[in-house]
Design an enzyme around this catalytic site. Structure first.
Site, PDB file in Angstrom:
ATOM      1  N   ASP A  45       0.873  -1.159   0.000  1.00 22.60           N
ATOM      2  CA  ASP A  45       0.000   0.000   0.000  1.00 22.60           C
ATOM      3  C   ASP A  45       0.926   1.230   0.000  1.00 22.60           C
ATOM      4  OD1 ASP A  45      -2.303   1.699   0.623  1.00 22.60           O
ATOM      5  OD2 ASP A  45      -1.483   1.775   2.645  1.00 22.60           O
ATOM      6  N   ASP A  47      -0.180   5.188   1.023  1.00 19.30           N
ATOM      7  CA  ASP A  47      -0.445   6.162   2.088  1.00 19.30           C
ATOM      8  C   ASP A  47      -0.383   5.511   3.466  1.00 19.30           C
ATOM      9  OD1 ASP A  47      -0.916   8.555   0.603  1.00 19.30           O
ATOM     10  OD2 ASP A  47      -2.866   7.781  -0.007  1.00 19.30           O
TER      11      ASP A  47
END
Length: 296
Positions: A45, A47
């Site tokens: 991922d 953020d």
């Protein structure tokens, strides 16, 4: 903790590290080492996983926040985006709600946010400025992380519900957007004069990264010879990012628990092999990767 595991990777004895089953972690790592680093891929991922959650006690911006806080957005739009965040973020991290219940609400959030951004007629050539002026920060140790993966030709696939154009700019400005990095995210669609008119393709949000993975099976074909996965995420929605990997042999899931620790810790321990509590660095993922490439 398995004493051998501590010897293998001393960083796993850091106070921020929690593991439900250290023996299992040890077995996965030993199995991956035996198979060789040319069978490894990293799926992450972006953020609050590759970027910092906070710095000096202050929240760091996500890809969306970089735009929300920039001069490219007028104050009225900023206010509306803030209202959306205050409405939907508590739902996103509410551990008492099921994914099924959250799903339509998350789609609603992102769709409304994207519509607001399109109304702002953002110019493509201003994105680099917005990133440069923002307080976005990759986690400490990012240089080693990106450079080491590139050096060992290990693919890094980044799945993000954020904005791909902004995400790429953050990595580019940090000087680590290497050829082994592939990004799956929401990309802006600009007209011939470079003004934002829409977002491309299907919406990627926090709970459909699995579909994103499966839709991009073309990219996964070249990765068939890499059945060993190191997965990095900061939400339970990130756990499905590797679902597009065929014939997977081992997966080591490393989760960053950044927020609401007490109420979410157990669900993270049940889902991730290694949980990093309020750790703003990539020290543990780096130590794991160094071990897997024989650089200890």
């Amino acid at each position: 903790m398995a004493a051998d595991l501590k010897k293998m990777i001393p960083e796993l004895s850091n106070t921020s590290v929690c593991m439900r089953d250290p023996e299992r972690v040890q077995d996965i790592l030993q199995s991956m080492v035996k198979a060789g680093s040319n069978t490894v891929q990293v799926i992450s991922d972006f953020d609050m996983t590759l970027t910092r959650f906070a710095y000096n006690g202050k929240r760091c911006p996500t890809c969306h926040n970089i735009l929300d806080n920039s001069k490219l957005i007028d104050s009225d739009c900023k206010e509306q985006l803030k209202e959306l965040l205050n409405t939907y973020y508590p739902i996103e991290i509410d551990s008492s709600r099921s994914v099924e219940e959250k799903l339509p609400l998350m789609v609603e959030w992102w769709t409304k946010a994207h519509e607001l951004l399109v109304q702002q007629e953002i110019k493509k050539d201003m994105l680099a400025v917005a990133v440069r002026e923002s307080e976005a920060m990759l986690r400490e140790g990012y240089q080693l992380f990106f450079d080491h993966l590139h050096e060992h030709s290990i693919p890094l696939l980044i799945f993000s519900a954020g904005i791909g154009d902004i995400l790429e700019e953050v990595i580019r400005q940090a000087g680590v957007f290497h050829s082994n990095v592939k990004v799956f995210s929401n990309y802006m669609d600009f007209d011939e004069s470079g003004v934002l008119r829409a977002f491309k393709g299907e919406l990627i949000h926090i709970y459909n990264k699995r579909e994103g993975a499966l839709l991009n099976t073309g990219h996964f074909k070249e990765l068939r010879t890499r059945p060993n996965v190191v997965l990095l995420g900061d939400s339970l929605g990130d756990l499905t990012m590797a679902d597009g990997v065929q014939d997977m042999e081992n997966i080591l899931k490393i989760g960053f628990l950044n927020d609401k620790v007490d109420e979410r810790k157990q669900s993270y321990l049940d889902s991730y092999d290694i949980v990093l509590v309020k750790d703003e660095t990539l020290e543990v993922p780096n130590a794991v990767l160094l071990y897997l490439t024989g650089n200890k």
